[in-house]
Design an enzyme around this catalytic site. Structure first.
Site, mmCIF file in Angstrom:
data_model
loop_
_atom_site.group_PDB
_atom_site.id
_atom_site.type_symbol
_atom_site.label_atom_id
_atom_site.label_comp_id
_atom_site.label_asym_id
_atom_site.label_seq_id
_atom_site.Cartn_x
_atom_site.Cartn_y
_atom_site.Cartn_z
ATOM 1 N N LYS A 74 0.740 -1.079 0.054
ATOM 2 C CA LYS A 74 -0.052 -0.049 0.038
ATOM 3 C C LYS A 74 0.828 1.242 -0.016
ATOM 4 O O LYS A 74 1.892 1.395 0.536
ATOM 5 C CB LYS A 74 -0.760 -0.075 1.242
ATOM 6 N N SER B 143 -9.905 1.895 2.558
ATOM 7 C CA SER B 143 -9.058 2.576 1.889
ATOM 8 C C SER B 143 -8.114 1.481 0.916
ATOM 9 O O SER B 143 -7.543 2.025 0.111
ATOM 10 C CB SER B 143 -8.308 3.679 2.572
ATOM 11 N N SER C 53 -10.032 -0.333 7.007
ATOM 12 C CA SER C 53 -9.443 -0.327 5.660
ATOM 13 C C SER C 53 -8.675 -1.584 5.030
ATOM 14 O O SER C 53 -8.525 -1.601 4.093
ATOM 15 C CB SER C 53 -8.291 0.792 5.470
#
Lengths: 482, 477
Positions: free
Chosen positions: A80, A155, A179
């Site tokens: 990420k 996210s 997330s």
């Protein structure tokens, strides 16, 4: 599609060990898959084919030389883009950090490097991890591999989509209020939000420090445990890092659920939950019962308040954490400004997206003199109540079973105009972060149209091994049924 | 200017002191002063995204020691908070400080002024990180030096107990002395490791309510503190007398003009949005830890002061001065231990040596045993005071041995009354005018004779005896 990318992580580990294929071949297979899929999915912000192949080759050479190798050596991963990678651009999917190159590695990256991992690229996300749909990226949206017209969740949308589309063997995400777990559930993969403090936050660009936690996303439960083994452990650079007994998180997989007590809190099945989601989760409960677990309906009265508390605490911390992005030392700086105040205002107005600014405003307000007691302090009190509720339930239950999100993946653009509706989607995931306990998100069914539905297993602090054990039992039972 | 137009001043001081830990408060960068810009930095103190603070345990130890030395209660549970504001020298855009649960509270220091002893309350001492430094340059504009970012500070907040510039200075000196003794800071005001903010208001003598206060920031010498207070007191009194209202504001003291100027008013003040730093767990101390820190604190100025008053029969004021600097007190005690005349040692130190040394950090090149010899020579009447002063200067400058010099240069005082009388008579015979003046009642004329004799004997006459004999001879003649 190359067969290699279809294999699970543990199968790939075996294949590499047995010399069935090389790390370079495996990496090439993923790069080819990325090339084919990425235009539709958009999971990555940056991709590094040459570096990935070079890293893989180095692993192959080590293996040829008979040097000892870690389990994850040569396995290609996506990270990420809010996790700092030394000399590699780390953007948080924000214009603010669009060209930012950190001079140091996050703790998890150092650990993966010691494992000779292969970095395929940095994954898309909602800007600064604020969002539940991956639509808040300053670069591009990510599409759900199960239905390209739908969001992958957020996210960590890029992290979930990449694993689901087999564009990475595993990925790392971060989970502040769901997330990791919600996109895992939207994309049909396995995601773990570990106990707060199990994985170092050093090098994770902070959204909400008291809630943020890095965790793995994988296609199977066992794979997830393997990755968590590699990235967790005490780090003296993170004062909130916990010293815990190093355990092999895969150790209890296969032990079944017989005799375990599973709590089902009614507050997680309240108004607003999609019937298909409710049925799928209750169906999973039925599977557990059949395998010998005992189900208990429990009540956690504080849960309905957790969402508001979460948005106050996370926004308050974010308003302070994101203040350093001021255009002075690094990151985006507005071209035109009159004085120092204007430099701040213009850089931040132009560099941050809408959702980030909304949260900064919210958090700034909540901490302001005269409002602190009514908002921030109150939210912290709710936090204590939520933690107490979990502790009470865990006196009689080994794990809690709940939905991850009230709905399956929705259409791109469907909720982006209404932030409040988007926030409501986090109601079942945020209590876990508020209490700091671990939770595993894993597939438990699908809608009629084939959209994945996930369920959430929540345990007390440090119970990751148990969660993997219970999750693997469900995964196995579902596989047998198919 | 004790009560100008019937107004008294009410002063509270906020003093920032840099702790001399080897490493910074939240990372392992060195804290040494004077390095090339941005060489003592790392991702943590630069506040780079993703970095986290980890509290240096030494900072807690040092702050607790400062707290114990100033009679504070030490909190067994305290926490660190974020103070949020934007400024280019603050890389994270928040300063990690302590808000509502400081490490130390409810302390006091006793000061000694010419009006006697007085206790000044200390509200609190908390730990925090220093900010960086902005460097302005015509070629490059404004640049940031982050070396100072994360250097540990304690902020010592006094109660509004101070009523004069003299008390403020005495408090600062006492605080500095106390902290120097504990060894937790070098308190160098010229390097900024000790700086002072003055909060000042005025009110009519006898009133109990406080007036509106102004704050003067970053005063970095005792003299500036005194000047700023004197100016601001007068400014406020005159404003009130003119019927104006005092505005609560932050003011800047300009050392060149000696005046204070408005920096920002309360309306422009930041809302710092303090909240507990989620990156840092609370600071928890046990009674045992606190007692272990206490055991490491050396004898403090007040204890030494009491000792000097009792053991050497020195005045409270002199004892206060001698103990203001640990190095000075140590040196004095070494001298006092080797001479039969410690009081002479104290006087010479205060009135002569202090003028020759650096007032910020005491260091005297004279070996204590040599100084003790000098005190003995003077105390035993072997030399007179003017010879003693001259010898002291040469000992300081050239390291001469006083005994040897007295012997070799024949500097011993002449105590022989016969010789003295003979010389006086000679001088009187040579100066009939002085004798006549004396007889007319101009007693000062005796001094001319004394001067003549001193000159004739190379300054070595015992001045007391010479005075007596001169009087006697003049009266007889």
């Amino acid at each position: 599609m190359n067969e290699l990318v279809k294999r699970t992580l543990s199968q790939q580990i075996d294949g590499l060990k047995n010399g069935e294929f090389s790390a370079k071949e495996l990496t090439q297979a993923y790069l080819t898959q990325i090339e084919e899929k990425e235009k539709d999915i958009g999971a990555y912000i940056s991709i590094f084919p040459e570096q990935a192949l070079a890293a893989a080759e180095a692993v192959d050479q080590k293996r040829a030389a008979g040097q000892p190798l870690a389990l994850l050596a040569g396995i290609p991963a996506g990270i990420k883009d809010n996790i700092c990678t030394r000399n590699i651009r780390t953007t948080c999917a924000s214009k603010m950090l669009g060209e930012y190159v950190p001079p140091y590695d996050a703790d998890v990256i150092e650990r993966l490097k010691k494992n000779d991992y292969v970095l395929l690229g940095k994954l898309n996300m909602d800007e600064f991890a604020m969002g539940s749909s991956c639509e808040n990226s300053a670069f591009h949206p990510t599409h759900n591999p199960a239905d390209l017209t739908r969001v992958p969740g957020g996210s960590s949308g890029g992290s979930a989509a990449a694993v689901a589309a087999m564009e990475a063997a595993y990925s790392l995400g971060s989970d502040t209020g769901g997330s990791i777990r919600q996109p895992a559930s939207f994309c049909g993969v396995v995601g773990m939000k570990p106990t707060y403090g199990s994985v170092s936050r050093y090098g994770l660009i902070a959204f909400a420090s008291s809630l943020d936690q890095i965790g793995p996303l994988t296609r199977t439960v066992e794979d997830n445990a393997i990755v968590l083994n590699a990235i967790s452990g005490h780090d003296k650079r993170d004062a909130t890092s916990l010293a815990r007994q190093t355990a092999d998180f895969t150790a209890d997989i296969g032990k079944g659920v017989k005799g375990l007590s599973i709590g089902i809190p009614k507050e997680f099945f309240a108004e607003g939950i999609a019937p298909e989601v409710k049925n799928a989760v209750l169906n999973a409960a039925g599977i557990f019962e059949k395998m010998g677990a005992q189900l208990h309906e429990v009540s956690m009265p504080s849960i309905p308040h957790a969402l508001s508390a979460y948005y106050i605490i996370s926004s308050a911390e974010a308003s302070s954490n994101l203040a350093r992005f001021d255009g002075i030392r690094y990151g985006y700086r507005a071209k035109d400004f009159d004085d120092i105040t204007d430099l701040y205002l213009s850089s931040r107005s132009e560099g941050f997206g809408k959702e980030v600014k909304r949260r900064i405003m919210l958090g700034t307000f909540a901490l302001s003199s005269g409002y602190y007691d009514a908002y921030y302090k109150k939210a912290q009190q709710v936090r204590s109540l939520v933690t107490a509720d979990f502790n009470r339930v865990f006196e009689s239950c080994d794990v809690i079973l709940s939905p991850v999100a009230p709905t399956p993946a929705y259409k791109i653009g469907e909720k982006s105009a209404d932030p409040l509706e988007m926030y409501m989607g986090d109601a079942y995931s945020v209590p876990v972060n508020i209490a700091g306990v671990p939770a595993l998100s894993l597939p438990c069914g699908a809608t009629e149209t084939g959209l994945p539905i996930g369920c959430q297993l929540i345990g007390k602090v440090f119970s990751e091994s148990l969660l993997y054990r219970v999750g693997a039992a469900l995964e196995n039972a579902r596989k047998e049924r198919m | 200017m004790q009560y100008y137009k019937g107004y008294e001043m009410v002063i509270g001081l906020e003093v920032h002191v840099e702790l001399n830990t080897e490493t910074k408060i939240f990372c392992s960068c060195p804290t040494t002063f004077g390095a090339a810009p941005n060489t003592h930095v790392c991702p943590v103190c630069m506040g780079l995204p993703g970095t986290l603070p980890v509290l240096n345990g030494k900072v807690v130890e040092y702050a607790v020691k400062a707290g114990l030395a100033t009679n504070c209660q030490i909190a067994k549970y305290s926490k660190e908070d974020r103070k949020n504001y934007f400024y280019p020298d603050l890389p994270k855009a928040y300063q990690i400080s302590q808000y509502d649960l400081p490490l130390c509270e409810h302390g006091w220091l006793e000061i000694e002024t010419e009006n006697g002893a007085k206790k000044i309350g200390i509200t609190r001492i908390h730990i925090e990180e220093d900010a960086g430094k902005l460097v302005h340059d015509d070629e490059h504009g404004t640049m940031i030096d982050c070396n100072r970012c994360g250097v540990p500070l304690i902020e010592i907040v006094s109660e509004p107990d101070i009523r004069s510039a003299e008390e403020a200075e005495a408090y600062m000196r006492k605080l500095r002395a106390t902290i120097l003794y504990t060894g937790v800071s070098d308190c160098k005001m010229n390097e900024g490791s000790m700086r002072c903010d003055v909060n000042l208001s005025v009110r009519k003598v006898g009133e109990t309510a406080f007036g509106t206060r102004t704050e003067m920031k970053n005063l970095n010498s005792f003299r500036f503190v005194v000047k700023a207070i004197e100016y601001e007191y007068k400014r406020q009194v005159e404003a009130i007398e003119k019927g104006e209202t005092i505005v609560q504001e932050t003011r800047r003291f300009d050392p060149d003009t000696g005046k204070t100027y408005t920096m920002r008013s309360k309306e422009d003040a930041n809302d710092y949005r303090y909240f507990p730093d989620p990156d840092l767990p609370p600071i928890v101390l046990t009674r045992e830890q606190i007692e272990a820190f206490r055991a490491e604190i050396p004898e403090l100025p007040d204890a030494r002061k009491a000792k000097y008053m009792q053991q050497y029969a020195l005045s409270a004021y002199d004892s206060e001065q001698l103990t203001a600097d640990r190095a000075m007190a140590d040196w004095f005690e070494q001298v006092a231990g080797q001479t039969a005349y410690p009081k002479i040692a104290a006087n010479m130190l205060i009135s002569d040596i202090l003028r020759m040394v650096d007032s910020e950090s005491f260091s005297c090149p004279i070996a204590p045993d040599q100084m003790a010899k000098l005190c003995d020579l003077f105390g035993e009447d072997v030399i007179n005071s003017s010879t003693a002063k001259k010898l002291l200067q040469r000992m300081f400058a050239d390291g001469i041995d006083p005994e040897k010099t007295v012997r070799e240069e024949n500097l011993a005082q002449i105590n022989d009354e016969a010789i003295l009388e003979q010389e006086v008579r000679k001088a009187a015979a040579a100066n009939p005018k002085s004798v006549a003046d004396y007889k007319k009642g101009k007693t000062a004329a005796a001094k001319a004779i004394v001067g003549q004799v001193m000159k004739a004997l190379g300054g070595r006459a015992n001045p007391v005896k010479l005075g007596e004999i001169t009087e006697k001879v003049l009266k007889e003649s």
